[in-house]
Structures are given as structure tokens and as C-alpha cells.
Design a protein around this motif. Structure first.
Motif, PDB file in Angstrom:
ATOM      1  N   HIS A 288       0.963  -1.151   0.035  1.00  0.00           N
ATOM      2  CA  HIS A 288       0.018   0.148  -0.014  1.00  0.00           C
ATOM      3  C   HIS A 288       0.811   1.250   0.099  1.00  0.00           C
ATOM      4  O   HIS A 288       1.416   1.717   0.968  1.00  0.00           O
ATOM      5  CB  HIS A 288      -1.007   0.029   1.268  1.00  0.00           C
ATOM      6  CG  HIS A 288      -2.030   1.086   1.209  1.00  0.00           C
ATOM      7  ND1 HIS A 288      -2.077   1.654   2.119  1.00  0.00           N
ATOM      8  CD2 HIS A 288      -2.587   1.522   0.155  1.00  0.00           C
ATOM      9  CE1 HIS A 288      -3.171   2.670   2.144  1.00  0.00           C
ATOM     10  NE2 HIS A 288      -3.659   2.680   0.898  1.00  0.00           N
ATOM     11  N   ARG A 290       1.661   5.180  -0.446  1.00  0.00           N
ATOM     12  CA  ARG A 290       0.891   6.311  -0.267  1.00  0.00           C
ATOM     13  C   ARG A 290       1.927   7.410  -0.606  1.00  0.00           C
ATOM     14  O   ARG A 290       3.156   7.622   0.050  1.00  0.00           O
ATOM     15  CB  ARG A 290       0.372   6.603   1.335  1.00  0.00           C
ATOM     16  CG  ARG A 290      -0.906   5.741   1.751  1.00  0.00           C
ATOM     17  CD  ARG A 290      -1.895   6.019   0.798  1.00  0.00           C
ATOM     18  NE  ARG A 290      -2.237   7.405   0.444  1.00  0.00           N
ATOM     19  CZ  ARG A 290      -3.029   8.257   1.310  1.00  0.00           C
ATOM     20  NH1 ARG A 290      -3.582   7.861   2.401  1.00  0.00           N
ATOM     21  NH2 ARG A 290      -3.108   9.382   0.672  1.00  0.00           N
ATOM     22  N   SER A 363      -2.049   1.838  -5.122  1.00  0.00           N
ATOM     23  CA  SER A 363      -1.685   3.644  -4.746  1.00  0.00           C
ATOM     24  C   SER A 363      -2.469   4.144  -5.587  1.00  0.00           C
ATOM     25  O   SER A 363      -3.431   3.809  -6.452  1.00  0.00           O
ATOM     26  CB  SER A 363      -0.115   3.768  -5.230  1.00  0.00           C
ATOM     27  OG  SER A 363      -0.107   3.741  -6.776  1.00  0.00           O
ATOM     28  N   CYS A 413      -4.977  -6.624  -0.883  1.00  0.00           N
ATOM     29  CA  CYS A 413      -4.166  -6.610  -0.059  1.00  0.00           C
ATOM     30  C   CYS A 413      -4.428  -7.470   1.068  1.00  0.00           C
ATOM     31  O   CYS A 413      -3.328  -8.239   1.590  1.00  0.00           O
ATOM     32  CB  CYS A 413      -4.074  -5.248   0.757  1.00  0.00           C
ATOM     33  SG  CYS A 413      -3.281  -3.918  -0.581  1.00  0.00           S
ATOM     34  N   THR A 421       3.479  -1.677   4.039  1.00  0.00           N
ATOM     35  CA  THR A 421       3.048  -0.219   3.770  1.00  0.00           C
ATOM     36  C   THR A 421       4.273   0.730   3.884  1.00  0.00           C
ATOM     37  O   THR A 421       5.154   0.405   4.759  1.00  0.00           O
ATOM     38  CB  THR A 421       1.708   0.078   4.817  1.00  0.00           C
ATOM     39  OG1 THR A 421       1.589   1.511   4.525  1.00  0.00           O
ATOM     40  CG2 THR A 421       2.132  -0.022   6.084  1.00  0.00           C
ATOM     41  N   ASN A 422       4.156   2.024   3.263  1.00  0.00           N
ATOM     42  CA  ASN A 422       5.083   2.756   3.504  1.00  0.00           C
ATOM     43  C   ASN A 422       4.628   4.027   4.321  1.00  0.00           C
ATOM     44  O   ASN A 422       5.538   4.772   4.821  1.00  0.00           O
ATOM     45  CB  ASN A 422       5.649   3.505   2.277  1.00  0.00           C
ATOM     46  CG  ASN A 422       4.570   4.293   1.669  1.00  0.00           C
ATOM     47  OD1 ASN A 422       3.267   4.478   1.670  1.00  0.00           O
ATOM     48  ND2 ASN A 422       4.941   5.710   1.168  1.00  0.00           N
ATOM     49  N   ASN A 424       1.949   4.481   7.962  1.00  0.00           N
ATOM     50  CA  ASN A 424       1.250   3.903   8.891  1.00  0.00           C
ATOM     51  C   ASN A 424      -0.205   4.547   9.105  1.00  0.00           C
ATOM     52  O   ASN A 424      -0.498   5.195   9.877  1.00  0.00           O
ATOM     53  CB  ASN A 424       1.585   3.866  10.342  1.00  0.00           C
ATOM     54  CG  ASN A 424       2.983   2.688  10.302  1.00  0.00           C
ATOM     55  OD1 ASN A 424       2.655   1.460   9.846  1.00  0.00           O
ATOM     56  ND2 ASN A 424       3.921   3.088  10.815  1.00  0.00           N
ATOM     57  N   ALA A 428      -3.445   0.453   6.740  1.00  0.00           N
ATOM     58  CA  ALA A 428      -2.263  -0.368   7.329  1.00  0.00           C
ATOM     59  C   ALA A 428      -2.973  -0.832   8.617  1.00  0.00           C
ATOM     60  O   ALA A 428      -2.795  -1.999   9.018  1.00  0.00           O
ATOM     61  CB  ALA A 428      -1.078   0.324   7.482  1.00  0.00           C
ATOM     62  N   ARG A 484       5.278  -3.115   8.497  1.00  0.00           N
ATOM     63  CA  ARG A 484       5.085  -2.020   8.877  1.00  0.00           C
ATOM     64  C   ARG A 484       6.297  -1.354   9.186  1.00  0.00           C
ATOM     65  O   ARG A 484       7.013  -1.629  10.193  1.00  0.00           O
ATOM     66  CB  ARG A 484       3.992  -1.309   9.877  1.00  0.00           C
ATOM     67  CG  ARG A 484       2.527  -1.643   9.113  1.00  0.00           C
ATOM     68  CD  ARG A 484       1.612  -1.475  10.406  1.00  0.00           C
ATOM     69  NE  ARG A 484       1.666  -2.607  11.354  1.00  0.00           N
ATOM     70  CZ  ARG A 484       1.320  -2.591  12.411  1.00  0.00           C
ATOM     71  NH1 ARG A 484       0.451  -1.381  12.897  1.00  0.00           N
ATOM     72  NH2 ARG A 484       1.525  -3.308  13.432  1.00  0.00           N
TER      73      ARG A 484
END
Length: 630
Positions: A288, A290, A363, A413, A421-422, A424, A428, A484
Motif C-alpha cells: 500500500h 501512499r 496506490s 492486500c 506499507t510505506n 502507517n 495499514a 510496517r
């Protein structure tokens, strides 16, 4: 004549010899001085090089070579990213904890049914806020609030005016009949307010503060509800406390993990995406990501793009007149900056995922598009998204609606073998909760036979092997890794990665990610958002209890040594990483100040499993502002 010429030559030789001797004598005196000055300069340059190493940027410009490398003076490359994930002493696609815990969201015998407690003259409405995942938290909490107030709940209104501008209603995203029927024993839910004297009731609108607990609702909302009969709570997101009675927490789980089912149209398309990914590879990662321009501008962080980036993102920030200027370095130190796609790729490689792994990226619009994604694609060429595995015609019913597209990503997902995820945000948190809230098929079937007349929905536990019928709940049957980033620690590591070998970098990544891999009890019970850490709905089996007892014995035998080691470190003035002056304080949960509703029921203490490390727990991450938290 010859004699005169010979005398002239002799004179010239004498003069030349004299000058040469004087020059040698001059050089003889200057050489020590030149040597001393040169030596001093070399020493000064050595001191400067040691104290001020080459400046590296935490967020490298996305146009850099996707595979890092740095050469020393001999031309030997020190930091070279391997194409394989290496050989690790663990299965990167599974968790050692999956067989030790199971989901347990059944109510206790003391939990009153809707029929016994609903007041026929009280109607509760809510208006959700934010993106799909943020709205999901409001929908879940609304059921619990209706139970607290003994009220009938009207099917929630979705946010149609926010940043995403999606005019979908509840029944276009979720199966509304399933939602009402599944929860019928807990809370009475209707699709719209009843009429009074031939007219639809006009609800009274109000708001409650965030993290409002049962006493808060009873004092603020209940008097108004008794007087007005119908109350609508606006901007309903994170308006219910994390710490509640165990039965109320389990009700939350029944809503989130069972009652909220996507419509057949969305579910079938999501399953189709998953099926196509499975045809390409047995396992896949879902990321995921963002990294939209608005998201980056709002974060106030810097990503290495120079003046062009500062100008572009600065112009976007001006849209919010009340937005304060932020210090990019401070935001990064506190773990508030989303990781770049390149950094995510390096983290995954360090955690053991090789170049042959398939990755699905969920995304929106990525800042600078392909230029930004190039490093990630170089690390993981098997790169997929909705657009690459489905045609425009297939996506047409969803593409104009942000929430429906987000629902498709949610399904993929959730079904992925590893989720990463990039940033939180809400998605997430919710996926983390779903993916380590574990259940057994027999308890699931027992719950559904009690809750739902399966003839109505043509479902039966006798055919539960047909995964398509329960695909939206398959995650509930087994834990899957959820990664994460430990943003505070990884920030420093990425800042200095060119000053170390790949092996050292990868080892430190794995160490820093202990407690951030989605294991069932990484977060202390009662800490973090409940949707992220549904501790009341996770139960231990006998094997888990045995391992926990063994862990206590190990802790008891080693605690004295740890104390002695810490005392020695203090005496010598040494500082651990956590004690360093640069380390920011962990962000505590906003519910920690509550005194009336402590966490009840059995808690899950920290294990001493080798996968997690002794007594390590996840650091709290601050909420991003609601507009960008999905």
C-alpha cells in the motif's frame, strides 16, 4: 684567439657552477619547510574527512541509479544490492505464531441481545468522514455506540464531500442486507428513519469528542436522544474510546471482521485480481503505497528532489491556509515521513525477498510517476497493479469512484501473502488487525449458525470448503505477515547506508523491524488503535500458554544479568540507541489518560520467541491527519 675563447669558456663554467651551487644550497634550505607545510595540510585534510564524512540524503532523488553502489579507493564496491533475498533461517511467507492464537469474538452469556435492550424511541444516525478505511472505523464504532445507548441504528451515511469526492452510498460498497442480518442479535439496524404522522423524522445533529467512552455518550448524547428521539453524530471517525468492556470490544470485532462484507460486484472483481496474481506466482506481496503529491505536500517532508520538489510541493501546501510550516528533519526523526518506493524496495530485499518475487502496488497518483517507481521496479521487476492485471473495460464500473477502487485494493492486500506499507495510515491499521485476528473454521461455523439463517443467503458451513463463499473472511482463519516500517529507526539507517556494506545494512534492517512484522501480540494490549490491535479478540491455545510460561522462566533466569549489564553501561557513561539524545519519545495513545475503562479480560503478554526478540514491542506511530490517513 684560441686562448681568449678558452678563457671565456672557463669563465662561463665557473659562473654556471657558482649559480648551481647557490640553487642547491637554496633548495637544501627550502625542502624541510615545504615538507613540513605539506605534511600539515595532509593531516588537516584527514581530520576534516574524519569529522565530516560525505553528505548523504535520507530521501535520495528518485532519478538516482535504482541499485545503489559505492566504491572505495581500491575500486571495490562496498554497498551492492543483491538480486536474491539471501538465505534466512525462517520462512519469509509465514509466521511461526499462526498456530498459537485464534480469533474469539463471540459474546459472553452476560451480553444482552438487541431484543432485550433496544429502546423503541431512540434512533441513532452517523455521518462518516474520510476515505473508505477511515469510514470503516466509524461504521464499526457506530454499532457499539448504538448498543451503549440502547438505540436503533440507521444504516450509516458515507462521506460524499471530502477530498475523495465519491458519491457512493453504503449499499453500493457493502452488502447492506448481510450487515443488518448478521448483527440482528446485537443491535437493531434499519435502512432509514421511520415516518411520524406521515413525515420522516428530522434528526438532531451534534458531535462528540474523539475517544468518547461509554460514560461520555451517556452524559452527552443520551439526554438529547431521549428528548429528540433521533440524533445524528457528524464527522464520526475515531469517536469511540479504545478501551472498552471486553464484550463491547468483541462486538467491534464482529462488525469489522464479519458484518462488513463488500457487495458481490466488488468482491467478485477483487477475487478476479487475486486469482490472476496467483496464476503468476504462488506467493505475492501487496504494497500500500501512499506517495501522492497532496500526501507528500501535507507531510511537510523533503524527498531529495531539490528546488523543483520544494516549489511543486510548496505550491500544493498553500491550499491549506491554516497549515503550519514543518521542519522536514524533525518530521523524519519522529517517523512521520512516508518511505520512498526505493526505500521500501531496499527494506524488502533486506528482509529476504528476492528479485523474482511478485509485488502488487495499491496506490493513487504517485508523485513524478514512473521516475519515482523506477528504483522499486528495478528491485522487483514483477510489478503489478489494478491497471496491469485488469482491462479498462473491467475496471470501468469502479474507476470513477475512489471508494470502490479502494475496496478492490483492500481485497487484494487482504488476500496477499505479505502486506507492507510505506505509511502507517488507516488501511495499514485495519489490515494489521484483520491479518492477525485468527479463528478456526469450527468456531466460525458455530457463530454463523447462531447468528444467521443461512438459507436466506444460501450459505452453509457444510460447503465451507468453497472459499469463494467466504473469501472476504478467509483472512480470519490464519495469520499472515504484515510489515510496517519502524520509521524512526530506519530513518537513521537510510541516512548512512552508503557508509556500510550491504550485509551490515540488511542485518540492521532485520533488527530494527523486530516488533513491526504483524505478529499477534507485538503491541501491548490497550495500546494503539483497537482496529490495529484487537487484543480482546485474540485468544491463546494451549501451546501458546506453554511457550509463554517457558518465556517467563527464561526471563527470570536472565533478568539479573540484564540488570547488571545495564548498571555497568550506566557506570561507564555508555548510551544505548534508545537513550541517545536524538531519539524522540514514543507517541503514547490518547486513551492512556482514561481512568474509567481499563482493559478487561485476558491480556497477551510479550513472548520470548526468537522471531520477536525478548520483550520488544512496537513503538506507537502518530495518526496522520484524517484527510490523508487512508
Amino acid at each position: 684567439m684560441k686562448k681568449k675563447k678558452r678563457d671565456t669558456n672557463v669563465l662561463l663554467m665557473v659562473v654556471h657552477g657558482t649559480l648551481f651551487c647557490r640553487r642547491r644550497r637554496l633548495h637544501h634550505h627550502l625542502l624541510p619547510l615545504i615538507s613540513a607545510v605539506s605534511g600539515g595540510l595532509l593531516f588537516l585534510f584527514a581530520i576534516i574527512s574524519f569529522l565530516f564524512p560525505p553528505i548523504t540524503n535520507h530521501h535520495h532523488n528518485v532519478s538516482n541509479n535504482p541499485i545503489d553502489g559505492r566504491s572505495d579507493v581500491d575500486g571495490e564496491t562496498l554497498f551492492t544490492v543483491p538480486s536474491s533475498g539471501g538465505s534466512l533461517a525462517r520462512d519469509i511467507w509465514s509466521s511461526t505464531q499462526s498456530k498459537l492464537f485464534y480469533g474469539c469474538s463471540n459474546s459472553s452469556s452476560n451480553f444482552l441481545t438487541a431484543e432485550a435492550k433496544t429502546n423503541p424511541n431512540r434512533y441513532l444516525l452517523i455521518a462518516t468522514s474520510g476515505g473508505l478505511n477511515q469510514q470503516r472505523t466509524g461504521i464499526t464504532d457506530a454499532v457499539v455506540v448504538a448498543y451503549i445507548l440502547n438505540a436503533t441504528l440507521v444504516v450509516p451515511k458515507l462521506d460524499q464531500k471530502s477530498f475523495w469526492k465519491d458519491n457512493s452510498n453504503f449499499s453500493e460498497i457493502f452488502d447492506v442486507d448481510w450487515y443488518i442480518s448478521y448483527l440482528s442479535k446485537d443491535v437493531k439496524i434499519i435502512k432509514q428513519l421511520p415516518t411520524k404522522d406521515g413525515k420522516v423524522m428530522n434528526p438532531h445533529s451534534m458531535r462528540v469528542p474523539r475517544k468518547c467512552n461509554p460514560r461520555c455518550y451517556e452524559t452527552r448524547v443520551l439526554p438529547v436522544l431521549n428528548k429528540k428521539r433521533a440524533v445524528q453524530l457528524g464527522k464520526f471517525d475515531y469517536r469511540l474510546a479504545n478501551r472498552l468492556d471486553t464484550d463491547l470490544q468483541k462486538l467491534r470485532c464482529r462488525v469489522n471482521y464479519h458484518a462488513l462484507k463488500f457487495t458481490d460486484t466488488i468482491q467478485e472483481m477483487g477475487e478476479k485480481l487475486v486469482e490472476r496474481l496467483r496464476m503468476k506466482s504462488k506467493h505475492f506481496i501487496a504494497l500500500h503505497l501512499r506517495f501522492e503529491p497532496d500526501m507528500l505536500a501535507f507531510s511537510g517532508c523533503y524527498y531529495g528532489g531539490g528546488e523543483k520538489e520544494r516549489s511543486e510541493l510548496g505550491a500544493i501546501r498553500k491550499r491549506w491556509k491554516t497549515l503550519h510550516k514543518k521542519n522536514p528533519d524533525k518530521e523524519r526523526r519522529q517517523g512521520r515521513c512516508p518511505m520512498t518506493p526505493k526505500e521500501v524496495g531496499l527494506m524488502l530485499r533486506a528482509l529476504g525477498f528476492g528479485k523474482d518475487v511478485h509485488i502488487y502496488v495499491a496506490s493513487g497518483e504517485v508523485y513524478r510517476g514512473e521516475e519515482t517507481l523506477a528504483p522499486l521496479k528495478a528491485l522487483f521487476p514483477n510489478f503489478h497493479s489494478k491497471d496491469t492485471i485488469a482491462s479498462k473495460e473491467e475496471l470501468a464500473p469502479f474507476s470513477s469512484f475512489a471508494s470502490r477502487m479502494a475496496a478492490l485494493d483492500f481485497i487484494v492486500c487482504d488476500e496477499s501473502d505479505v502486506f507492507v506499507t510505506n505509511n502507517n495510515g488507516n488501511m495499514a491499521r485495519i489490515l494489521a488487525g484483520r491479518r492477525y485476528d485468527i479463528a478456526y473454521v469450527d468456531s466460525f461455523c458455530e457463530k454463523y449458525q447462531y447468528k444467521v439463517n443461512f438459507e436466506i443467503f444460501k450459505y452453509t458451513c457444510l460447503v465451507s470448503e468453497n472459499a469463494n463463499m467466504f473469501s472476504n473472511l478467509r483472512r480470519y482463519f490464519g495469520h499472515k505477515p504484515t510489515i510496517r516500517p519502524n520509521a524512526k529507526k530506519l530513518y537513521r539507517l537510510f541516512l548512512t547506508r552508503n557508509n556500510m556494506t550491504w550485509e551490515e545494512f540488511a542485518s540492521r534492517i532485520r533488527t530494527n523491524q523486530i516488533g513491526f512484522m504483524g505478529e499477534p501480540n507485538e503491541v501491548k494490549p490497550g495500546r494503539g488503535e483497537f482496529h490495529e490491535n484487537p487484543a480482546s479478540c485474540i485468544c491463546e491455545n494451549s501451546n501458546a500458554k506453554a511457550r509463554r510460561d517457558l518465556g517467563y522462566r527464561i526471563q527470570a533466569t536472565t533478568s539479573h544479568g540484564l540488570v547488571m549489564e545495564n548498571n555497568t553501561r550506566s557506570d561507564t557513561g555508555g548510551l544505548s540507541d534508545e537513550q541517545s539524545a536524538e531519539e524522540e519519545q514514543d507517541w503514547s495513545d490518547t486513551d492512556d489518560a482514561e481512568s474509567e475503562n481499563g482493559l478487561q479480560g485476558k491480556t497477551l503478554p510479550n513472548r520470548t520467541d526468537s522471531d520477536l526478540g525478548l520483550g520488544l514491542v512496537k513503538a506507537e506511530q502518530p495518526e496522520l491527519e484524517e484527510m490523508f490517513s487512508d
